[in-house]
Scaffold this motif. Structure first.
Motif, mmCIF file in Angstrom:
data_model
loop_
_atom_site.group_PDB
_atom_site.id
_atom_site.type_symbol
_atom_site.label_atom_id
_atom_site.label_comp_id
_atom_site.label_asym_id
_atom_site.label_seq_id
_atom_site.Cartn_x
_atom_site.Cartn_y
_atom_site.Cartn_z
ATOM 1 N N CYS A 1 0.634 -1.237 -0.125
ATOM 2 C CA CYS A 1 0.013 0.004 -0.123
ATOM 3 C C CYS A 1 0.875 1.400 -0.013
ATOM 4 O O CYS A 1 0.490 2.420 0.474
ATOM 5 N N GLY A 2 2.104 1.126 -0.608
ATOM 6 C CA GLY A 2 2.905 2.555 -0.502
ATOM 7 C C GLY A 2 2.342 3.007 -2.009
ATOM 8 O O GLY A 2 1.210 2.986 -2.541
ATOM 9 N N ASN A 3 3.258 4.037 -2.205
ATOM 10 C CA ASN A 3 2.797 4.913 -3.648
ATOM 11 C C ASN A 3 2.580 3.849 -4.867
ATOM 12 O O ASN A 3 1.667 4.123 -5.451
ATOM 13 N N SER A 4 3.489 2.962 -5.014
ATOM 14 C CA SER A 4 3.301 2.035 -6.199
ATOM 15 C C SER A 4 2.044 1.335 -6.073
ATOM 16 O O SER A 4 1.202 1.172 -7.073
ATOM 17 N N GLY A 5 1.592 0.682 -4.594
ATOM 18 C CA GLY A 5 0.622 -0.173 -4.628
ATOM 19 C C GLY A 5 -0.619 0.655 -4.745
ATOM 20 O O GLY A 5 -1.874 0.390 -5.460
ATOM 21 N N MET A 6 -0.678 2.157 -4.412
ATOM 22 C CA MET A 6 -1.724 2.944 -4.520
ATOM 23 C C MET A 6 -2.330 3.323 -5.891
ATOM 24 O O MET A 6 -3.160 3.261 -6.479
ATOM 25 N N GLU A 7 -1.044 3.439 -6.816
ATOM 26 C CA GLU A 7 -1.112 3.855 -8.091
ATOM 27 C C GLU A 7 -1.441 2.711 -9.005
ATOM 28 O O GLU A 7 -2.190 3.031 -9.910
ATOM 29 N N VAL A 8 -1.127 1.545 -8.636
ATOM 30 C CA VAL A 8 -1.572 0.290 -9.503
ATOM 31 C C VAL A 8 -2.883 0.062 -9.178
ATOM 32 O O VAL A 8 -3.748 -0.117 -10.215
ATOM 33 N N SER A 9 -3.312 0.179 -7.894
ATOM 34 C CA SER A 9 -4.916 0.068 -7.793
ATOM 35 C C SER A 9 -5.855 1.020 -8.507
ATOM 36 O O SER A 9 -6.822 0.740 -9.032
ATOM 37 N N LEU A 10 -5.150 2.388 -8.340
ATOM 38 C CA LEU A 10 -5.893 3.272 -9.044
ATOM 39 C C LEU A 10 -6.210 3.018 -10.723
ATOM 40 O O LEU A 10 -7.233 3.140 -11.184
ATOM 41 N N ASP A 11 -5.123 2.745 -11.226
ATOM 42 C CA ASP A 11 -5.098 2.254 -12.801
ATOM 43 C C ASP A 11 -5.910 1.254 -12.889
ATOM 44 O O ASP A 11 -6.650 1.164 -13.966
ATOM 45 N N LEU A 12 -5.817 0.061 -12.017
ATOM 46 C CA LEU A 12 -6.800 -1.127 -12.078
ATOM 47 C C LEU A 12 -8.300 -0.574 -12.293
ATOM 48 O O LEU A 12 -9.112 -1.232 -13.003
ATOM 49 N N ALA A 13 -8.650 0.106 -11.178
ATOM 50 C CA ALA A 13 -9.769 0.836 -10.970
ATOM 51 C C ALA A 13 -10.278 1.541 -12.408
ATOM 52 O O ALA A 13 -11.495 1.418 -12.739
ATOM 53 N N ASN A 14 -9.493 2.269 -12.915
ATOM 54 C CA ASN A 14 -9.736 2.961 -13.944
ATOM 55 C C ASN A 14 -10.002 2.211 -15.301
ATOM 56 O O ASN A 14 -10.638 2.849 -16.216
ATOM 57 N N HIS A 15 -9.546 0.851 -15.211
ATOM 58 C CA HIS A 15 -9.787 0.240 -16.241
ATOM 59 C C HIS A 15 -10.860 -0.773 -16.062
ATOM 60 O O HIS A 15 -10.689 -2.055 -16.771
ATOM 61 N N ASN A 16 -11.601 -0.647 -14.958
ATOM 62 C CA ASN A 16 -12.698 -1.442 -14.664
ATOM 63 C C ASN A 16 -12.392 -2.884 -14.155
ATOM 64 O O ASN A 16 -13.077 -3.807 -14.640
ATOM 65 N N ALA A 17 -11.182 -2.945 -13.607
ATOM 66 C CA ALA A 17 -10.744 -4.492 -12.969
ATOM 67 C C ALA A 17 -11.398 -4.405 -11.580
ATOM 68 O O ALA A 17 -11.423 -3.512 -10.889
ATOM 69 N N ASN A 18 -11.478 -5.551 -11.078
ATOM 70 C CA ASN A 18 -11.804 -5.449 -9.502
ATOM 71 C C ASN A 18 -10.560 -5.806 -8.734
ATOM 72 O O ASN A 18 -10.265 -6.528 -8.495
ATOM 73 N N ALA A 19 -10.354 -4.534 -8.210
ATOM 74 C CA ALA A 19 -8.929 -4.446 -7.468
ATOM 75 C C ALA A 19 -9.337 -4.446 -5.954
ATOM 76 O O ALA A 19 -10.238 -3.738 -5.338
ATOM 77 N N SER A 20 -8.308 -5.390 -5.510
ATOM 78 C CA SER A 20 -8.381 -5.173 -3.961
ATOM 79 C C SER A 20 -7.007 -5.051 -3.325
ATOM 80 O O SER A 20 -5.729 -5.335 -4.253
ATOM 81 N N MET A 21 -6.569 -4.198 -2.403
ATOM 82 C CA MET A 21 -5.284 -4.081 -1.977
ATOM 83 C C MET A 21 -4.806 -4.423 -0.611
ATOM 84 O O MET A 21 -5.719 -4.031 0.283
ATOM 85 N N VAL A 22 -4.121 -5.163 -0.314
ATOM 86 C CA VAL A 22 -3.462 -5.784 1.006
ATOM 87 C C VAL A 22 -3.012 -4.488 1.775
ATOM 88 O O VAL A 22 -1.882 -4.035 1.305
ATOM 89 N N VAL A 23 -3.474 -4.100 3.131
ATOM 90 C CA VAL A 23 -2.862 -3.223 3.955
ATOM 91 C C VAL A 23 -2.707 -4.135 5.176
ATOM 92 O O VAL A 23 -3.607 -4.171 5.869
ATOM 93 N N ARG A 24 -1.309 -4.451 5.518
ATOM 94 C CA ARG A 24 -0.906 -5.069 6.556
ATOM 95 C C ARG A 24 -0.553 -4.252 7.774
ATOM 96 O O ARG A 24 -0.895 -4.427 9.089
#
Length: 424
Positions: free
Chosen positions: A200-223
Motif C-alpha cells: 500500500c505504498g505509492n506504487s500499490g496505490m497507483e497500481v490500484s488506481l490504474d486497475l480501477a480506472n480500467h474497470n478491474a476488480n481491485a483489492s489492496m492488501v494493507v497489513r
C-alpha cells in the motif's frame, strides 16, 4: 604510477586483454544518480567511466515503471544539477518526459556509459591503493573485464532489485498471473478481472488506481499502518509545504499541521481500513526513510468501493487467496507492490561505508563519502534532490584532488609505461 606498477606485479593480473585503466573515477550505475555525478565531474574537468548493467540509461524508469507514472514531487526539486527541466514541462512530468529529460542531460554533458557491463565484484587493493572492478558483459556473461581506478562511485541506487515476499502457496499453488509492480504496465489487460495488489505504498496505490480506472476488480492488501497525504494542499505541493514549515517550526508541530490538513482534505481514513502510524509522516521519513503516500486519486476509488482494502494474507490456493480474517477472494492475478532493495552487498567488498542492507551507515548528509576513494550517490532516501546533493559533493571532492595532482604531474618529466588499455 608507482601504484600501477605494484598492481602489475600481482599474481592474478596475467591477462592483459581484460584490464582497463581508468584515469578518473568509475561510476557504477547510469540512473539519475550516476548521470548527475558524471555531469558534475565533467564540469570539474575530471574524466570518468560509467558502467551500466542494462542497455540504456535510467533502466528503472525505462523498463520497470508503469505507463501512468509521473514524478511525485514538483519538477524544480527533481531536476539534476546544472540543467533544469524545460519550462513547458508540467509541474509533475510524465514518465516519457522524465526519460527525455535524462537523455538530453546525458547528451548535454557527453555521458556515454559502457552498457551491458554487469559488475560482479569491486574491491580495494591495499597494495596498489587502487580499486579493481570486475564485470561481465550481459546478457551472454562470456566476456570479462577488469577496470582499475583510484576512485569508485556507487550509484546503483536504492531500488536496484525487486523484493519478492515469501507467501504460502503463492508460487507453488496459485495458478493465476503473479507479477511484481516493476513488470506492471497498464490495467487494460485486467479489465473485468479480479486482481490483488500486495502493498500500500505509492506504487500499490497507483497500481490500484490504474486497475480501477480500467474497470478491474481491485483489492489492496494493507497489513500495517500508512500515512496518506494529498499531493497538493490548496494548489501547493505537500512536500513544499512541509519543507517551508520545517524552517519555522519543530518537527512534531509540522507533522501535526500536515495531519490536520490531510484530515480536512481526505477525511478520516480509519473507517476505510487505513490506520496511520503513531510517528508523524515527516519524522517517520527522517527516521526510517519510509515515504508517505501522496494521493493522486486512489482514495476516491477506495471510498467509492472500486478498490477494496483487505487485511494480511494467510495463504494462496489454486484460484483464491485466504486472508488473515478468514475471508476468501477469487483471483485472476496478483501484483506485488512490495518494493525494492539495494544490491550493493552482492558485489562491493567493503565494510566501512555500507551496511549489510546496502545503505550507507552514516545518515544524510554524511553518507556520500567513505574511505580509500569510495563514494555513494543516491542512497540518501531523499529522492532526486538527495542524489543531486551527493553528486555535487562527490565531484567537488574528487575535482580538488584531481586538479592538485594534475599540477604536480605537469612538473614531472619522467615517462612510464602501462600494461593496461587506458580510457577516460
Amino acid at each position: 604510477m608507482e601504484n600501477m606498477f605494484r598492481l602489475m606485479g600481482s599474481e592474478d593480473f596475467s591477462d592483459r586483454r581484460r584490464c582497463i585503466w581508468v584515469n578518473g573515477p568509475v561510476i557504477v550505475g547510469a540512473g539519475p544518480s550516476g548521470l548527475a555525478t558524471a555531469a558534475c565531474l565533467r564540469e570539474e574537468g575530471v574524466p570518468f567511466v560509467v558502467l551500466e548493467r542494462t542497455d540504456c540509461i535510467a533502466s528503472l524508469w525505462q523498463k520497470r515503471t508503469y505507463d501512468r507514472i509521473k514524478l511525485h514531487l514538483p519538477k524544480k526539486v527533481c531536476q539534476l544539477p546544472k540543467m533544469p527541466f524545460p519550462e513547458d514541462y508540467p509541474e509533475y512530468p510524465t514518465k516519457r518526459q522524465f526519460i527525455e529529460y535524462l537523455e538530453s542531460y546525458a547528451n548535454k554533458f557527453d555521458i556515454t556509459p559502457q552498457f551491458n557491463e554487469c559488475v560482479q565484484s569491486a574491491r580495494y587493493d591495499e597494495t596498489s591503493g587502487l580499486w579493481r572492478i570486475k564485470t561481465t558483459s550481459s546478457p551472454s556473461s562470456v566476456s570479462e573485464m577488469e577496470y582499475i581506478c583510484r576512485w569508485l562511485v556507487v550509484a546503483t541506487g536504492e531500488n536496484a532489485e525487486k523484493v519478492i515476499p515469501e507467501i504460502d502457496g503463492l508460487t507453488t499453488e496459485f495458478e493465476g498471473e503473479v507479477i511484481h509492480s516493476c513488470e506492471y504496465k497498464s490495467g487494460e489487460k485486467y479489465r473485468g478481472k479480479s486482481v490483488l495488489v500486495v502493498g500500500c505504498g505509492n506504487s500499490g496505490m497507483e497500481v490500484s488506481l490504474d486497475l480501477a480506472n480500467h474497470n478491474a476488480n481491485a483489492s489492496m492488501v494493507v497489513r500495517s499502518s500508512v500515512h496518506v497525504l494529498p499531493r497538493e494542499i490548496l494548489g501547493k505541493s505537500s512536500f513544499e509545504i512541509s519543507v517551508m514549515l520545517m524552517k519555522w517550526f519543530p518537527l512534531w508541530l509540522v507533522d501535526k499541521i500536515l495531519l490536520i490538513l490531510a484530515w480536512l482534505i481526505l477525511g478520516n481514513l480509519t473507517k476505510y481500513g487505513l490506520k496511520r502510524p503513531k510517528m508523524g509522516p515527516m519524522e517517520l521519513k527522517i527516521v526510517s526513510g519510509k515515504t508517505p503516500v501522496l494521493d493522486i486519486g486512489a482514495m476516491e476509488k477506495i471510498k467509492s468501493g472500486e478498490v477494496e482494502i483487505v487485511p494480511g494474507i494467510r495463504r494462496f490456493s489454486r484460484s483464491q487467496v485466504e486472508l488473515v480474517d478468514g475471508q476468501r477472494l477469487d483471483l485472476d492475478a496478483v501484483v506485488l507492490a512490495t518494493g525494492y532493495r539495494s544490491n550493493v552487498p552482492s558485489w562491493l567488498q567493503e565494510n566501512d561505508l555500507f551496511s549489510k542492507n546496502g545503505f550507507p551507515k552514516s545518515p544524510f548528509p554524511n553518507a556520500w563519502k567513505g574511505k580509500s576513494g569510495l563514494y555513494a550517490a543516491g542512497f540518501t532516501r531523499k529522492g532526486l534532490a538527495g542524489a543531486s546533493a551527493d553528486a555535487v559533493n562527490i565531484a567537488k571532492d574528487i575535482g580538488n584532488v584531481w586538479r592538485e595532482e594534475t599540477k604536480r604531474q605537469k612538473m614531472r618529466t619522467r615517462v612510464g609505461h602501462r600494461r593496461c588499455i587506458s580510457v577516460a
